[in-house]
Design a protein around this motif. Structure first.
Motif, short mmCIF file in Angstrom:
data_model
loop_
_atom_site.label_atom_id
_atom_site.label_comp_id
_atom_site.label_asym_id
_atom_site.label_seq_id
_atom_site.Cartn_x
_atom_site.Cartn_y
_atom_site.Cartn_z
N VAL A 71 2.33 -45.08 41.39
CA VAL A 71 1.96 -46.38 41.97
C VAL A 71 2.14 -46.33 43.49
O VAL A 71 1.27 -46.74 44.25
CB VAL A 71 2.82 -47.51 41.34
CG1 VAL A 71 2.76 -48.78 42.17
CG2 VAL A 71 2.36 -47.79 39.91
N SER B 233 8.87 -50.28 44.09
CA SER B 233 8.43 -49.72 42.82
C SER B 233 9.39 -48.62 42.38
O SER B 233 10.05 -48.00 43.20
CB SER B 233 7.03 -49.13 42.98
OG SER B 233 6.59 -48.56 41.77
N LEU C 111 -3.48 -53.29 42.32
CA LEU C 111 -3.15 -52.55 43.55
C LEU C 111 -4.35 -52.51 44.49
O LEU C 111 -4.22 -52.66 45.71
CB LEU C 111 -2.71 -51.13 43.23
CG LEU C 111 -1.36 -50.97 42.51
CD1 LEU C 111 -1.09 -49.50 42.25
CD2 LEU C 111 -0.23 -51.59 43.32
N ILE D 8 -0.65 -46.77 47.03
CA ILE D 8 -0.67 -47.89 47.99
C ILE D 8 0.09 -47.66 49.29
O ILE D 8 -0.20 -48.27 50.31
CB ILE D 8 -0.18 -49.19 47.29
CG1 ILE D 8 -0.58 -50.42 48.13
CG2 ILE D 8 1.33 -49.15 47.02
CD1 ILE D 8 -0.68 -51.68 47.34
#
Ligand SMILES: Nc1ncnc2c1ncn2[C@@H]1O[C@H](COP(=O)(O)OP(=O)(O)O)[C@@H](O)[C@H]1O
Ligand SMILES: [Mg+2]
Length: 266
Positions: A222, A217, A199, A226
């Motif tokens: 996660v 995702s 990432l 990002i």
């Protein structure tokens, strides 16, 4: 539609399938909408994450955006051009400006090709006139940029770890210098710490190369690492879209609240 700062504009995108996917379903079978009227804008340089549980339609949406499958209805504009209407040479030209990073780095790399060929293949297709020495140089530079040694060119996918294979997949996706990268669960097959490094690499490459990401995702942690914006998807629809901090910290929709509450603290 048609705002200059938007790289991608999507309106009312739909795709339905025969329930169960059976052959008898064709003509008269019950159909369901895997993607049921999705609309969003993607501004240049941003990362829109689409988050939702398995089966909610994320991959179907991603594949429609890249014209890997055809939508049943809706509009898409890429850099102001009618993406759904594009065909032939026009579509080919648009396609090289958008690339995909796949979930499974094990399945997405040809086991019989050397890494140099895998990463260089898009150049061989789209820039066929490039001298082979120059192609090698571009491949070597890109492999270096994603954190692999130059001798990776001569090796095969099975000789690399999961994280390294995903770096190879990223190198392949970026070798043509696309504007849009659609990453479909790019770290889901990796350990958390390895995924976090990938990432980080994606974020560095984004600012260096001015990339725009559509990042898919099922994992909120996660997405939190990002995303600049988040779209929460459920049963083929977006239920909530907003700035990442807002959606993740102060969700408004009951379904988003459920997702956020389900993430283990820490
Ligand atoms: N080619 C297909 N034929 C029939 N059903 C499909 C097909 N592709 C996806 N589906 C169904 O559409 C729904 C959404 O799938 P998908 O887009 O893969 O979801 P996600 O990526 O969010 O897990 C699922 O119910 C899936 O089984
Ligand atoms: Mg999927």
């Amino acid at each position: 539609m048609g705002t200059a700062e938007n790289l991608l504009e999507v309106r009312g995108l739909k795709k339905s399938y025969a329930r169960g996917g059976g052959v008898f379903a064709e003509g008269g079978g019950v159909r369901f909408a895997a993607v049921d009227g999705v609309s969003f804008d993607l501004a240049r340089g941003e990362t829109l994450a689409i988050v939702g549980e398995s089966g909610c339609g994320k991959t179907t949406l991603a594949r429609m955006v890249l014209r890997l499958i055809e939508a049943d209805a809706g509009e898409m504009r890429f850099a102001g051009e009618d993406l759904r209407a594009a065909g032939g040479e026009k579509l080919r030209a648009l396609r090289r400006r958008m690339q995909m990073v796949f979930q499974d780095p094990f399945a997405s790399l040809n086991p019989r090709m050397r890494i140099g060929e895998i990463v260089g293949e898009p150049l061989a297709i789209h820039e066929a006139r490039l001298a082979s020495g120059e192609r090698r140089e571009r491949v070597a530079a890109m492999l270096g940029r994603v954190g692999l040694e130059a001798d990776a060119m001569r090796r095969y996918a099975h000789e690399f770890s999961g994280g390294q294979r995903q770096r190879i997949g990223i190198a392949r996706a970026l070798i043509l210098r696309p504007q849009l990268v659609v990453a479909d669960e790019p770290v889901s097959a990796l350990d958390v710490s390895v995924g976090a490094q990938v990432l980080l690499l994606l974020q560095e490459l984004q600012s260096e190369l001015g990339l725009t990401y559509l990042f898919i995702s099922h994992s909120l942690p996660v997405v939190a690492q990002i995303a600049t914006r988040v779209a929460v998807m459920r049963a083929g629809r977006f239920v909530e879209v907003g700035a990442a901090e807002q959606v993740l910290a102060r969700p408004e929709h009951a379904y988003t609240k459920e997702l956020v509450a389900a993430v283990p603290a820490g």
